[in-house]
Motif scaffolding. Structure first.
Motif, PDB file in Angstrom:
ATOM      1  N   PHE A  11     -13.439 -14.457  -8.149  1.00  0.00           N
ATOM      2  CA  PHE A  11     -14.605 -14.917  -7.390  1.00  0.00           C
ATOM      3  C   PHE A  11     -15.023 -16.226  -8.049  1.00  0.00           C
ATOM      4  O   PHE A  11     -15.632 -16.212  -9.106  1.00  0.00           O
ATOM      5  CB  PHE A  11     -15.738 -13.891  -7.429  1.00  0.00           C
ATOM      6  N   ARG A  45     -12.164  -2.291  -2.091  1.00  0.00           N
ATOM      7  CA  ARG A  45     -12.293  -3.164  -0.919  1.00  0.00           C
ATOM      8  C   ARG A  45     -10.979  -3.897  -0.621  1.00  0.00           C
ATOM      9  O   ARG A  45     -10.644  -4.151   0.533  1.00  0.00           O
ATOM     10  CB  ARG A  45     -13.431  -4.162  -1.128  1.00  0.00           C
ATOM     11  N   VAL A  48      -8.585  -1.353   1.053  1.00  0.00           N
ATOM     12  CA  VAL A  48      -8.818  -1.021   2.463  1.00  0.00           C
ATOM     13  C   VAL A  48      -8.721  -2.246   3.372  1.00  0.00           C
ATOM     14  O   VAL A  48      -8.913  -2.145   4.577  1.00  0.00           O
ATOM     15  CB  VAL A  48     -10.177  -0.300   2.687  1.00  0.00           C
ATOM     16  N   VAL A  50     -10.582  -5.096   3.281  1.00  0.00           N
ATOM     17  CA  VAL A  50     -11.807  -5.859   3.554  1.00  0.00           C
ATOM     18  C   VAL A  50     -11.815  -7.153   2.739  1.00  0.00           C
ATOM     19  O   VAL A  50     -12.382  -8.155   3.151  1.00  0.00           O
ATOM     20  CB  VAL A  50     -13.047  -4.994   3.230  1.00  0.00           C
ATOM     21  N   LEU A  51     -11.177  -7.112   1.583  1.00  0.00           N
ATOM     22  CA  LEU A  51     -11.035  -8.302   0.739  1.00  0.00           C
ATOM     23  C   LEU A  51      -9.551  -8.626   0.611  1.00  0.00           C
ATOM     24  O   LEU A  51      -8.716  -7.735   0.675  1.00  0.00           O
ATOM     25  CB  LEU A  51     -11.571  -8.022  -0.668  1.00  0.00           C
ATOM     26  N   TYR A  52      -9.283  -9.895   0.378  1.00  0.00           N
ATOM     27  CA  TYR A  52      -7.901 -10.335   0.253  1.00  0.00           C
ATOM     28  C   TYR A  52      -7.607 -10.586  -1.225  1.00  0.00           C
ATOM     29  O   TYR A  52      -8.382 -11.257  -1.897  1.00  0.00           O
ATOM     30  CB  TYR A  52      -7.740 -11.622   1.066  1.00  0.00           C
ATOM     31  N   PRO A  53      -6.521 -10.038  -1.764  1.00  0.00           N
ATOM     32  CA  PRO A  53      -6.238 -10.286  -3.188  1.00  0.00           C
ATOM     33  C   PRO A  53      -5.689 -11.692  -3.406  1.00  0.00           C
ATOM     34  O   PRO A  53      -5.071 -12.264  -2.504  1.00  0.00           O
ATOM     35  CB  PRO A  53      -5.172  -9.234  -3.510  1.00  0.00           C
ATOM     36  N   LYS A  69      -1.431  -5.359   7.922  1.00  0.00           N
ATOM     37  CA  LYS A  69      -2.808  -4.854   7.861  1.00  0.00           C
ATOM     38  C   LYS A  69      -3.074  -3.753   8.890  1.00  0.00           C
ATOM     39  O   LYS A  69      -3.642  -2.712   8.582  1.00  0.00           O
ATOM     40  CB  LYS A  69      -3.761  -6.034   8.077  1.00  0.00           C
ATOM     41  N   SER A  73      -3.977  -0.005   8.007  1.00  0.00           N
ATOM     42  CA  SER A  73      -5.341   0.464   8.311  1.00  0.00           C
ATOM     43  C   SER A  73      -5.345   1.779   9.081  1.00  0.00           C
ATOM     44  O   SER A  73      -6.293   2.555   8.981  1.00  0.00           O
ATOM     45  CB  SER A  73      -6.107  -0.592   9.115  1.00  0.00           C
ATOM     46  N   TRP A  78     -12.148   5.110   4.699  1.00  0.00           N
ATOM     47  CA  TRP A  78     -12.945   4.484   3.637  1.00  0.00           C
ATOM     48  C   TRP A  78     -14.410   4.850   3.799  1.00  0.00           C
ATOM     49  O   TRP A  78     -14.954   4.748   4.901  1.00  0.00           O
ATOM     50  CB  TRP A  78     -12.772   2.962   3.736  1.00  0.00           C
TER      51      TRP A  78
END
Lengths: 300, 245
Positions: A11, A45, A48, A50-53, A69, A73, A78
Motif C-alpha cells: 500500500f 481480501r 477472494v 477484492v484486492l489485487y496482489p 477470477k 469466484s 466470503w
C-alpha cells in the motif's frame, strides 16, 4: 482447496504482505491469527479477489483468482469482518440481485434465499431493509450470500467479532458442518480460544510475514504444562517460594507455575509449611494464546 | 465475452435503479449544464446559433456523463459495497463497462435535453452530418466517463469531487467551449488541444453546421479514438492497482 502462493502486497511504500504462502485443504479448518495490522484481512481480501496482489497468486480449486477470477469466484464464499451492503435494499431483494451474478433466475433465487435465511437464523427478517439489521444479522446475511453458489471454500474474516454467544455457537457449528462436508474453511479471529476449539491447523502472521504454521497437536505439545494455584493470599513470599519450582505468572486471582519441577501434593505440603492455605490447585491445559505470544515474542 | 457484457448490463441496470435520481447527479449532471445551455441559448442575440449550440451540447454531455459515473462509483466506494461487487464472479472490466454505460446513457440524456431546449429556442435544429454528431456524442460520453472513472478509482471520493470539478471547469474555459478561439491567446492555443472537449465540440459543430474551429473532423475522430483507447488502458490499470481495503 485454497492455495495462497508467494503473495506480496504494497500500500504505497508499505509492504502489507511479504511472500505469504499457505494452503487450506478440503475438509480442513485453518485458523489465521496475528496482531492487528498483521495482514490477515489483506490476505483474505486478495484470496477472494477484492484486492489485487502485487506478486503471487491465489488458487481456488485450482483456478487463479487473478487470471480466472470468474471461475475462482464461483467456488468461494466470503464473510467480511464488517459486511456492507446496500442499506436501503430489502434483504431478500438484495439476495436475489446478488444471486443474479451466479446466473440464478429471480424466482429460484427468492426460494433459495428464504431457505438460506432460515438456515442462518434471519428467516423472519427477510423482508426488512438491511439498514435495520444489527451487525450480527448482517454477518448472518453475509453468510447466506456466501452460500448462494454452494461453494467448496469459505473465508471468514473476524467473523466472531461483535457476535453474541449464540451467534458464536452458530458459526462454530456451521464451520464444523462445512468441514464434515469436505469443504475448506479459513477463518481469522482474535478470539484465540475459538480458534483453538475449531482449527485443525493454525497459520501465524506477523508484520505481513507467515511466521509459523502448526497443527493443533503441535501447538499443544509446544505449550508447557502449568499448575494453576489459588491460595488464601498472593504476596511476594508466595511468588518467591513457587519460583524455586518453575516460572511464575500471576494472573487475575491465581498464580500459574509454568513447567513445574514439583508435583501437586508435594507443592501443597511445602506451601502449608510456609503458612499458605491452598484453596485450589489444578493442572491447566496449554493454550493457543500462550503459543501465540511465544511465537510473536520470538519474532520481536 | 458475451457473458461479460451480460454481467456489465446487469450491474448497469441495478445502478440505474440506485443512482440515477441521486441529488448530485441531478444537480451537477442535469441542472447545472442545462443552466449553462439556457444561458447560452438566451445569448443568441450576442452570439450566433452555430457558435453556441455545439458548445451547449458539449457542456451537457460533459457534465451529464461525468456526474453519473462519479456518483455510481463514489457512493459505492464510500459505503464499501463496491467490495461486495468485486467479490462476485465479475471481472474488473465488466464493472468498469457498467459504469461507462451509465455515462453513455446520461450523455445521451444530457444531449437530448439540450437539443430540446435549442429546438424550442431556435425554432428547429438541423443536422448536416448526423452520423458525425452521433459519433461525437457516443465517443465523447465514453471519453468523459473514462476520465471520471480514472479519477474516482484513483482518489478517495471527496478529493475526487474536487479534482473532477477542476478538470470539468478547466475544460469549460480552456477546452474550446466558453472562450471562443479568437479570444484565446495564441500562446495558450496548443494547450487547448490537449482537452478532448475541443474535438467533441468540433465534431458537434461539424455534425450540425459543417464547420469546425480547431481540427478537421476526421482528425478529431482519430484523436478521440486515441483518447478512448489510452484511457481504457490507464483506467483499467488504475482499477487493478488502486483498490484499497
Amino acid at each position: 482447496m485454497i492455495v495462497i502462493e508467494n503473495v506480496d502486497k504494497y500500500f504505497g511504500k508499505f509492504k502489507a504482505l511479504d511472500n505469504v504462502s499457505f494452503e487450506v485443504r478440503n475438509g480442513e479448518i485453518v485458523g489465521y491469527v496475528g496482531l492487528n495490522g498483521a495482514g490477515k484481512t489483506t490476505t483474505i481480501r486478495i484470496a477472494v479477489g477484492v484486492l489485487y496482489p502485487d506478486k503471487g497468486d491465489v488458487l481456488i480449486n485450482g483456478y487463479s483468482i487473478t487470471r480466472e477470477k470468474r471461475k475462482a469466484s464461483y467456488h468461494v464464499g466470503w464473510v467480511p469482518e464488517l459486511p456492507i451492503f446496500e442499506p436501503d435494499a430489502k434483504a431478500l431483494d438484495y439476495f436475489v440481485y446478488l444471486a443474479g451474478y451466479y446466473g440464478i433466475p429471480a424466482g429460484e433465487a427468492r426460494r433459495m434465499g428464504r431457505e438460506l435465511f432460515e438456515k442462518v437464523g434471519i428467516g423472519e427478517a427477510a423482508d426488512k431493509k438491511l439498514k435495520q439489521y444489527s451487525q450480527g444479522m448482517k454477518k448472518r446475511f453475509a453468510l447466506a450470500v456466501s452460500m448462494i453458489n454452494n461453494p467448496d471454500n469459505f473465508l471468514f474474516d473476524e467473523v466472531l467479532n461483535g457476535l453474541d454467544p449464540e451467534g458464536i455457537a452458530f458459526f462454530r457449528k456451521l464451520a464444523l458442518e462445512f468441514k464434515r462436508e469436505g469443504r475448506a474453511v479459513l477463518f481469522s479471529s482474535h478470539i484465540l480460544s475459538e480458534v483453538e476449539n475449531l482449527a485443525d491447523r493454525v497459520v501465524f502472521i506477523h508484520k505481513g510475514r507467515i511466521i509459523a504454521v502448526h497443527t493443533m497437536e503441535e501447538i499443544k505439545s509446544m505449550a508447557k504444562p502449568a499448575l494453576r494455584i489459588k491460595t488464601d493470599r498472593v504476596d511476594e513470599g508466595l511468588v518467591k517460594i513457587l519460583g524455586e519450582y518453575g516460572e511464575v505468572r500471576v494472573k487475575d486471582d491465581a498464580v500459574y507455575l509454568i513447567n513445574p519441577s514439583i508435583d501437586s501434593s508435594s507443592l501443597i505440603e511445602k506451601l502449608s509449611q510456609k503458612g499458605y492455605r491452598v484453596e485450589e490447585i489444578n493442572r491447566v491445559r496449554p493454550s493457543l494464546e500462550e503459543v501465540f505470544f511465544k511465537i510473536i515474542g520470538e519474532q520481536k | 465475452m458475451r457473458d461479460g457484457f451480460v454481467r456489465a448490463w446487469y450491474i448497469f441496470y441495478y445502478d440505474l435503479k440506485k443512482y440515477y435520481l441521486k441529488a448530485p447527479v441531478l444537480s451537477w449532471g442535469i441542472l447545472f449544464p442545462l443552466t449553462i445551455v439556457l444561458v447560452l441559448g438566451t445569448g443568441f442575440g450576442a452570439y450566433t446559433y452555430s457558435r453556441m449550440i455545439p458548445v451547449g451540447f458539449t457542456i451537457a454531455v460533459l457534465f451529464a456523463s461525468t456526474s453519473i459515473v462519479h456518483v455510481a462509483v463514489a457512493f459505492e466506494k464510500m459505503s464499501g459495497s463496491i467490495n461486495q461487487l468485486l467479490f462476485l464472479p465479475v471481472k474488473s472490466w465488466e464493472v468498469a463497462l457498467a459504469k461507462i454505460l451509465g455515462g453513455l446513457l446520461y450523455g445521451f440524456i444530457g444531449a437530448g435535453l439540450a437539443g430540446g431546449i435549442y429546438y424550442y429556442l431556435s425554432h428547429g435544429l438541423g443536422f448536416i452530418h448526423p452520423l458525425i454528431y452521433l459519433y461525437s456524442l457516443t465517443i465523447g460520453s465514453i471519453v468523459f466517463s473514462l476520465i471520471t472513472l480514472l479519477i474516482v478509482f484513483w482518489l478517495d471520493p471527496v478529493p475526487a469531487v474536487a479534482v473532477l470539478n477542476i478538470v470539468r471547469f478547466t475544460m469549460l474555459f480552456l477546452g474550446g467551449l466558453l472562450i471562443p478561439k479568437p479570444m484565446i491567446p495564441p500562446i495558450i492555443r496548443p494547450l487547448v488541444l490537449f482537452f478532448p472537449s475541443v474535438y467533441v465540440n468540433d465534431l458537434f459543430n461539424y455534425g450540425l453546421y459543417n464547420r469546425y474551429d480547431y481540427v478537421d473532423p476526421y482528425t478529431s475522430m482519430i484523436i478521440l479514438l486515441i483518447y478512448l483507447f489510452t484511457l481504457v488502458f490507464v483506467a483499467y490499470r488504475i482499477m487493478l492497482r488502486i483498490l484499497k481495503p
